[in-house]
Design a protein around this motif. Sequence first.
Motif: not given
Length: 149
Positions: A3-30
């Motif tokens: 399990a430890d090896e499996e989770h280390a492999k998950i972490l190694e291959g996991f990446n956040i590429n980008w993030m955004n936040m929008r006004n949920a009412k209008t959809g405008q990217i803020m």
Amino acid sequence: MAADEEHAKILEGFNINWMNMRNAKTGQIMWEQEWPASWKEEEVVARIPKEIMKCEAVSREINFSSAEKIDDFHLLQKVFVADQCLEEWRFKFGFVIPSSTNSWQSTIEAADAQDMLDPETISGKVVIETSFMDGDTHLLTSVVRIFYV
């Protein structure tokens, strides 16, 4: 595979590429930001327009990639202001397909106007601690410091 090896492999291959936040009412990217390569080891700085604090609800979109399957992917986020935890949120994604890139959008409703903190007062003092989980297994905790501009 253990399990430890499996989770280390998950972490190694996991990446956040980008993030955004929008006004949920209008959809405008803020706010939108490519995620730095060092996000797993270092605090990330996000400079978010203070006008976002006036939104009734904010939609946050995270684009991430995973080389490995994740059976029960979810996040636990804690929001700290001056080292005091003010909010705790849980977000569930579920199963992540191996070798995939995914977009995950969540809506966060704002507190009542009288309960909102002044963005100029808390700028640089807000820290969001995100624990990335696979079921009960903790994969990683990342830290983002918020500056309102």
